[in-house]
Design a protein around this motif. Structure first.
Motif, PDB file in Angstrom:
ATOM      1  N   GLY A  16      46.891  36.465  45.783  1.00 30.64           N
ATOM      2  CA  GLY A  16      46.961  35.985  44.414  1.00 30.64           C
ATOM      3  C   GLY A  16      45.586  35.785  43.814  1.00 30.64           C
ATOM      4  O   GLY A  16      44.569  35.922  44.503  1.00 30.64           O
ATOM      5  N   ASP A  17      45.592  35.443  42.530  1.00 33.59           N
ATOM      6  CA  ASP A  17      44.332  35.190  41.830  1.00 33.59           C
ATOM      7  C   ASP A  17      44.252  33.762  41.304  1.00 33.59           C
ATOM      8  O   ASP A  17      43.204  33.359  40.820  1.00 33.59           O
ATOM      9  CB  ASP A  17      44.148  36.173  40.664  1.00 33.59           C
ATOM     10  CG  ASP A  17      45.144  35.953  39.550  1.00 33.59           C
ATOM     11  OD1 ASP A  17      46.357  35.802  39.848  1.00 33.59           O
ATOM     12  OD2 ASP A  17      44.738  35.937  38.380  1.00 33.59           O
ATOM     13  N   SER A  18      45.330  33.019  41.376  1.00 35.65           N
ATOM     14  CA  SER A  18      45.333  31.662  40.817  1.00 35.65           C
ATOM     15  C   SER A  18      45.586  30.633  41.914  1.00 35.65           C
ATOM     16  O   SER A  18      46.114  30.953  42.983  1.00 35.65           O
ATOM     17  CB  SER A  18      46.397  31.529  39.727  1.00 35.65           C
ATOM     18  OG  SER A  18      47.680  31.574  40.319  1.00 35.65           O
ATOM     19  N   TYR A  19      45.208  29.401  41.608  1.00 41.15           N
ATOM     20  CA  TYR A  19      45.409  28.345  42.592  1.00 41.15           C
ATOM     21  C   TYR A  19      46.893  28.117  42.862  1.00 41.15           C
ATOM     22  O   TYR A  19      47.268  27.762  43.973  1.00 41.15           O
ATOM     23  CB  TYR A  19      44.701  27.056  42.160  1.00 41.15           C
ATOM     24  CG  TYR A  19      44.563  26.084  43.296  1.00 41.15           C
ATOM     25  CD1 TYR A  19      43.827  26.426  44.430  1.00 41.15           C
ATOM     26  CD2 TYR A  19      45.172  24.843  43.253  1.00 41.15           C
ATOM     27  CE1 TYR A  19      43.706  25.544  45.496  1.00 41.15           C
ATOM     28  CE2 TYR A  19      45.050  23.959  44.314  1.00 41.15           C
ATOM     29  CZ  TYR A  19      44.326  24.312  45.432  1.00 41.15           C
ATOM     30  OH  TYR A  19      44.211  23.442  46.492  1.00 41.15           O
ATOM     31  N   LEU A  73      42.864  35.215  48.334  1.00 40.47           N
ATOM     32  CA  LEU A  73      42.456  35.184  46.933  1.00 40.47           C
ATOM     33  C   LEU A  73      41.678  36.458  46.603  1.00 40.47           C
ATOM     34  O   LEU A  73      40.851  36.904  47.389  1.00 40.47           O
ATOM     35  CB  LEU A  73      41.571  33.971  46.640  1.00 40.47           C
ATOM     36  CG  LEU A  73      41.142  33.821  45.171  1.00 40.47           C
ATOM     37  CD1 LEU A  73      42.291  33.285  44.333  1.00 40.47           C
ATOM     38  CD2 LEU A  73      39.923  32.922  45.049  1.00 40.47           C
ATOM     39  N   VAL A  74      41.979  37.029  45.435  1.00 44.18           N
ATOM     40  CA  VAL A  74      41.147  38.103  44.887  1.00 44.18           C
ATOM     41  C   VAL A  74      40.432  37.559  43.660  1.00 44.18           C
ATOM     42  O   VAL A  74      40.947  36.685  42.961  1.00 44.18           O
ATOM     43  CB  VAL A  74      41.963  39.376  44.551  1.00 44.18           C
ATOM     44  CG1 VAL A  74      42.448  40.059  45.825  1.00 44.18           C
ATOM     45  CG2 VAL A  74      43.126  39.067  43.624  1.00 44.18           C
ATOM     46  N   ARG A  75      39.250  38.087  43.406  1.00 45.32           N
ATOM     47  CA  ARG A  75      38.421  37.578  42.305  1.00 45.32           C
ATOM     48  C   ARG A  75      38.795  38.170  40.952  1.00 45.32           C
ATOM     49  O   ARG A  75      38.202  37.791  39.941  1.00 45.32           O
ATOM     50  CB  ARG A  75      36.950  37.840  42.604  1.00 45.32           C
ATOM     51  CG  ARG A  75      36.425  37.027  43.765  1.00 45.32           C
ATOM     52  CD  ARG A  75      34.938  37.224  43.978  1.00 45.32           C
ATOM     53  NE  ARG A  75      34.450  36.356  45.028  1.00 45.32           N
ATOM     54  CZ  ARG A  75      34.044  36.785  46.215  1.00 45.32           C
ATOM     55  NH1 ARG A  75      34.048  38.091  46.488  1.00 45.32           N
ATOM     56  NH2 ARG A  75      33.622  35.936  47.118  1.00 45.32           N
ATOM     57  N   THR A  76      39.718  39.097  40.905  1.00 41.65           N
ATOM     58  CA  THR A  76      40.163  39.649  39.636  1.00 41.65           C
ATOM     59  C   THR A  76      41.046  38.630  38.927  1.00 41.65           C
ATOM     60  O   THR A  76      41.400  37.600  39.497  1.00 41.65           O
ATOM     61  CB  THR A  76      40.927  40.972  39.876  1.00 41.65           C
ATOM     62  OG1 THR A  76      41.940  40.752  40.877  1.00 41.65           O
ATOM     63  CG2 THR A  76      39.984  42.068  40.321  1.00 41.65           C
ATOM     64  N   GLY A  77      41.396  38.908  37.677  1.00 38.71           N
ATOM     65  CA  GLY A  77      42.238  37.967  36.932  1.00 38.71           C
ATOM     66  C   GLY A  77      41.573  36.608  36.829  1.00 38.71           C
ATOM     67  O   GLY A  77      40.440  36.486  36.382  1.00 38.71           O
TER      68      GLY A  77
END
Length: 177
Positions: A125-128, A143-147
Motif C-alpha cells: 500500500g501507499d497509505s498508513y 509501503l511504496v513511495r508512490t501515491g
C-alpha cells in the motif's frame, strides 16, 4: 501458493485527491502493470484490496468502478498477467464497516474465502491505513513511495515495514528473493 494483495490508487495507478471516478481519469503508474504481470507469471496470485469511497460519496457508480477494473485487468492480460480478484469497500468513511481500511475486514474476509493464512501474504500500500490494515489482519505490510507513500513514510512509524520506490521495485525484489 503465493499471494500478494495490492491497494489500487497510489500503488497501481496515479491517485487524486479528487478521486479516480472514470476510466478517463485512471492512469497506471509506470511499471505497475508490468510488475503485476511478472509476478503473476512467476506463480504469485494477485488480489486488489481497495477502498472506493467515491461510490459512497456519490461521485461514481458501480458501473464506473467496474469499467476501471476491466481496463486494469485487460492491461494485465495483454502483458500475460492476471489479477485473481478485486475486493473493494464502497462505503463513505462516515459509515464505514469493518471492510473499509484501516480495518482488517477485507483482508480477513479474502483470506477466509481463499482458505489461507495472512502471515505469508504481502499487502502493498501507499497509505498508513494500508499498513494498519495489514498489521491488524496479520499480513506482511509493504509501503511504496508512490501515491501517498512518501508522505506516509515521513509521518508515521514504519518499523519493520519494507519500503520501495514503487510497485515495480517491490516486484523485482520479490522475484529476486
Amino acid at each position: 501458493m503465493k499471494f500478494v494483495f495490492l491497494d489500487r490508487d497510489g500503488v497501481i495507478n496515479e491517485d487524486s485527491d479528487d478521486y479516480i471516478k472514470s476510466v478517463a481519469e485512471w492512469r497506471p503508474i509506470a511499471g505497475s502493470i508490468e510488475a503485476i504481470a511478472k509476478l503473476s507469471q512467476a506463480g504469485w496470485r494477485i488480489y486488489i484490496v481497495t477502498n472506493q469511497s467515491a461510490i459512497g460519496r456519490g461521485y461514481m457508480d458501480f458501473d464506473g468502478l467496474f469499467a476501471i477494473h476491466d481496463r486494469l485487468q485487460k492491461l494485465c492480460a495483454e502483458l500475460g498477467g492476471r489479477i485473481d480478484g478485486i475486493e473493494f469497500a464502497p462505503e463513505h468513511p462516515d459509515h464505514a464497516s469493518d471492510m473499509r481500511k484501516p480495518n482488517p475486514g477485507m483482508l480477513r474476509d479474502l483470506a477466509k474465502r481463499l482458505q489461507i493464512k495472512l502471515d505469508e501474504v504481502f499487502f502493498v500500500g501507499d497509505s498508513y491505513s494500508d499498513i494498519e490494515a495489514a498489521r491488524a489482519a496479520g499480513a506482511r505490510p509493504v509501503l511504496v513511495r508512490t501515491g501517498k507513500g512518501r508522505r506516509t513514510e515521513t509521518k508515521h512509524s514504519l518499523e519493520g515495514v519494507p519500503v520501495y520506490d514503487d510497485l515495480a521495485q517491490f516486484g523485482a525484489a520479490l522475484l529476486a528473493s
